[in-house]
Scaffold this active site. Structure first.
Site, PDB file in Angstrom:
ATOM      1  N   VAL A  11       0.832  -1.209   0.000  1.00 48.19           N
ATOM      2  CA  VAL A  11       0.000   0.000   0.000  1.00 48.19           C
ATOM      3  C   VAL A  11       0.863   1.254   0.000  1.00 48.19           C
ATOM      4  O   VAL A  11       0.632   2.191  -0.774  1.00 48.19           O
ATOM      5  CB  VAL A  11      -0.957   0.008   1.209  1.00 48.19           C
ATOM      6  CG1 VAL A  11      -1.706   1.340   1.308  1.00 48.19           C
ATOM      7  CG2 VAL A  11      -1.956  -1.133   1.094  1.00 48.19           C
ATOM      8  N   LYS A  35      14.449  -3.055   1.575  1.00 49.25           N
ATOM      9  CA  LYS A  35      13.370  -2.474   0.778  1.00 49.25           C
ATOM     10  C   LYS A  35      13.750  -1.079   0.283  1.00 49.25           C
ATOM     11  O   LYS A  35      13.546  -0.736  -0.879  1.00 49.25           O
ATOM     12  CB  LYS A  35      12.077  -2.377   1.605  1.00 49.25           C
ATOM     13  CG  LYS A  35      11.358  -3.686   1.834  1.00 49.25           C
ATOM     14  CD  LYS A  35      10.077  -3.434   2.605  1.00 49.25           C
ATOM     15  CE  LYS A  35       9.334  -4.738   2.873  1.00 49.25           C
ATOM     16  NZ  LYS A  35       8.090  -4.496   3.656  1.00 49.25           N
ATOM     17  N   ARG A 154      -6.970  -2.734  -5.012  1.00 51.58           N
ATOM     18  CA  ARG A 154      -7.058  -4.140  -5.395  1.00 51.58           C
ATOM     19  C   ARG A 154      -5.727  -4.580  -5.994  1.00 51.58           C
ATOM     20  O   ARG A 154      -5.220  -3.949  -6.915  1.00 51.58           O
ATOM     21  CB  ARG A 154      -8.161  -4.346  -6.442  1.00 51.58           C
ATOM     22  CG  ARG A 154      -9.565  -4.124  -5.904  1.00 51.58           C
ATOM     23  CD  ARG A 154     -10.576  -4.041  -7.027  1.00 51.58           C
ATOM     24  NE  ARG A 154     -10.430  -2.781  -7.776  1.00 51.58           N
ATOM     25  CZ  ARG A 154     -11.205  -2.432  -8.805  1.00 51.58           C
ATOM     26  NH1 ARG A 154     -12.152  -3.258  -9.218  1.00 51.58           N
ATOM     27  NH2 ARG A 154     -11.013  -1.283  -9.414  1.00 51.58           N
ATOM     28  N   GLU A 155      -5.165  -5.647  -5.458  1.00 55.33           N
ATOM     29  CA  GLU A 155      -3.917  -6.148  -6.016  1.00 55.33           C
ATOM     30  C   GLU A 155      -4.142  -6.535  -7.477  1.00 55.33           C
ATOM     31  O   GLU A 155      -5.139  -7.146  -7.824  1.00 55.33           O
ATOM     32  CB  GLU A 155      -3.410  -7.346  -5.219  1.00 55.33           C
ATOM     33  CG  GLU A 155      -2.964  -6.966  -3.818  1.00 55.33           C
ATOM     34  CD  GLU A 155      -2.238  -8.092  -3.108  1.00 55.33           C
ATOM     35  OE1 GLU A 155      -1.273  -8.633  -3.675  1.00 55.33           O
ATOM     36  OE2 GLU A 155      -2.653  -8.421  -1.986  1.00 55.33           O
ATOM     37  N   LYS A 204     -14.103   0.444   5.927  1.00 51.37           N
ATOM     38  CA  LYS A 204     -13.131  -0.454   5.308  1.00 51.37           C
ATOM     39  C   LYS A 204     -13.488  -1.908   5.581  1.00 51.37           C
ATOM     40  O   LYS A 204     -13.551  -2.743   4.662  1.00 51.37           O
ATOM     41  CB  LYS A 204     -11.732  -0.127   5.824  1.00 51.37           C
ATOM     42  CG  LYS A 204     -10.667  -1.145   5.489  1.00 51.37           C
ATOM     43  CD  LYS A 204     -10.414  -1.253   4.001  1.00 51.37           C
ATOM     44  CE  LYS A 204      -9.236  -2.212   3.737  1.00 51.37           C
ATOM     45  NZ  LYS A 204      -8.894  -2.289   2.312  1.00 51.37           N
ATOM     46  N   GLY A 253     -15.773 -20.085  -7.676  1.00 50.06           N
ATOM     47  CA  GLY A 253     -14.437 -20.649  -7.775  1.00 50.06           C
ATOM     48  C   GLY A 253     -13.986 -21.276  -6.479  1.00 50.06           C
ATOM     49  O   GLY A 253     -14.793 -21.831  -5.724  1.00 50.06           O
ATOM     50  N   GLY A 257      -8.777 -15.257  -1.120  1.00 53.32           N
ATOM     51  CA  GLY A 257      -7.517 -15.377  -0.397  1.00 53.32           C
ATOM     52  C   GLY A 257      -6.863 -14.014  -0.330  1.00 53.32           C
ATOM     53  O   GLY A 257      -7.532 -12.985  -0.367  1.00 53.32           O
ATOM     54  N   CYS A 260      -5.949  -9.349   2.428  1.00 53.00           N
ATOM     55  CA  CYS A 260      -6.986  -8.455   2.966  1.00 53.00           C
ATOM     56  C   CYS A 260      -8.234  -9.190   3.443  1.00 53.00           C
ATOM     57  O   CYS A 260      -8.582  -9.130   4.623  1.00 53.00           O
ATOM     58  CB  CYS A 260      -7.368  -7.413   1.916  1.00 53.00           C
ATOM     59  SG  CYS A 260      -6.061  -6.239   1.556  1.00 53.00           S
TER      60      CYS A 260
END
Length: 430
Positions: A11, A35, A154-155, A204, A253, A257, A260
């Protein structure tokens, strides 16, 4: 505006790049020097479409920089975003260790008026705690405000979401803080919601809980569709065209996963139970999601009562496409069950490298999908990567030993696959 972001995870990095792209001068702070070194060199250490290019661009424009020196970073910036992780504890509650450390760090080095923005997903009431932790750690008398500003990224499309959000939710008790944040986001064309910090925190959690509910709901409907020989995608399409329902998150499906949904559902359930107000629907959502991989394996074992020594090829390791995130990925639940049945497991993913712990358990990764499927007794699709729709299944039909495909994401055209001689089984298919 000069902005500091504490926490260069998924994020924080995305938001830093997005804010730099809108003209702000952004510094990224993290205690993980590896990092910081990677990002300073312009190397994104995780996969997210388009983010690498924009990271490189704004390192060159000098609007984006990275540091591991908290003292100078906090002193030099007027607005400070907190984007550190809040992992789940064993009881489902969120671990606020990193949030508290960030707050105390701000308090320790604060030397002028600051606006502190909590963007991490935190339990209800945490924003007020952040304010208290800063106060307890500070020796500086200058005022500060704390704002809750949840992220809805959203990833796989995080940068797009950061640049073009559906809404911006701001929780504070300060009009000045509201005005400052709205100025920071002034380029965004979306609704702005002003509310209290705790309402912003709840927004959230409630949003993610509702999306998880849609996923588990359609998966339960898919199980019933299996009993009646109904294509669940036809049902989902008919439902989704009702604008009161909408088609998003109605793809049956293997379940949800990632970093989040599982964590946020657990935290909201813990909070509700702790307050004596259990969320019964959400408990069932979690149970359905937990059971979905086992339901899928049972479908496999109806065709193969014994999986011992079967060469099983699993396609997809990430929890969703366009990301290398394997946290809470259903793929590993499936792999675990296959190994328990003494199967020989081969995996493929276009981006993710199989963790060593699974290599040590005998799982083999092959980077070419055609080579991976050669000699397979059956194929299981666990991640809906576009690659698996685009590859030449006619060619694969010539390579495999057994013509069985178990599509855990319903991404293939069943009729086309069957014409190639495969026995095809999805979720919610006859």
């Amino acid at each position: 505006m000069k902005i500091l972001i504490i926490g260069m995870g998924y994020v924080g990095t995305t938001m830093g790049v997005a804010l730099a792209n809108t003209g702000h001068e952004v510094s990224g702070l993290d205690v993980d020097k590896a990092k910081i070194e990677s990002l300073t060199k312009g190397i994104l250490y995780f996969h997210e479409p388009a983010l690498q290019e924009m990271l490189s661009k704004h390192l060159q424009t000098k609007r984006l920089s990275f540091t591991s020196d908290p003292k100078e970073a906090i002193k030099d910036n007027e607005v400070i975003f907190i984007t550190v992780g809040t992992p789940s504890l064993n009881n489902g509650n969120a671990d606020l260790t990193y949030i508290r450390q960030a707050a105390e760090m701000i308090g320790k080095y604060k030397n002028s008026k600051k606006i502190v923005v909590v963007k991490s997903t935190v339990p209800l009431g945490t924003t007020e705690n952040v304010k208290q932790w800063i106060e307890e750690a500070t020796k500086d008398s200058s005022p500060f405000d704390v704002v809750m500003n949840p992220e809805f990224l959203r990833e796989g499309r995080a940068l797009q979401d950061a640049l073009n959000p559906d809404r911006v939710v701001l929780g504070s008790h300060s009009d000045e803080a509201f005005n400052t944040l709205e100025q920071i986001y002034s380029n965004l064309n979306c609704p702005f919601i002003r509310t209290t910090p705790v309402a912003a925190e709840m927004t959230k959690y409630a949003s993610n809980a509702f999306l998880a509910t849609k996923i588990s709901f359609i998966n339960e409907i898919a199980r019933l569709c299996d009993q009646f020989g109904i294509h669940v995608q036809d049902v989902a399409k008919g439902m989704g065209l009702d604008d009161r329902i909408g088609g998003a998150f109605l793809q049956a499906g293997l379940g949800y996963g990632g970093s989040c949904f599982p964590k946020d559902v657990k935290e909201l359930l813990w909070t509700a139970d702790h307050r004596g107000c259990p969320l019964r629907i959400l408990k069932e959502v979690e149970r359905v999601n937990h059971d979905q991989p086992q339901y899928f394996i049972e479908k496999v074992m109806k065709e193969f009562p014994s999986l011992a020594d079967k060469r099983i090829v699993l396609l997809g390791l990430s929890f969703k496409p366009h990301t290398d995130d394997i946290r809470e990925s259903v793929s590993f639940s499936i792999i675990k069950k296959l190994l328990q049945e003494k199967a020989n497991v081969i995996v493929h993913d276009p981006i993710v490298k199989l963790p060593n712990e699974w290599v040590n358990k005998g799982v083999k990764q092959i980077n070419d999908p055609y080579e991976a499927t050669e000699g397979a007794d059956l194929i299981i699709i666990c991640t809906d990567w576009p690659l698996y729709q685009e590859i030449d299944w006619a060619k694969i039909s010539e390579l495999v030993k057994g013509h069985y495909i178990f599509d855990g994401r319903n991404i293939l055209e069943a009729d086309c696959i069957k014409k190639l001689g495969f026995t095809y089984e999805g979720i919610g298919y006859d």
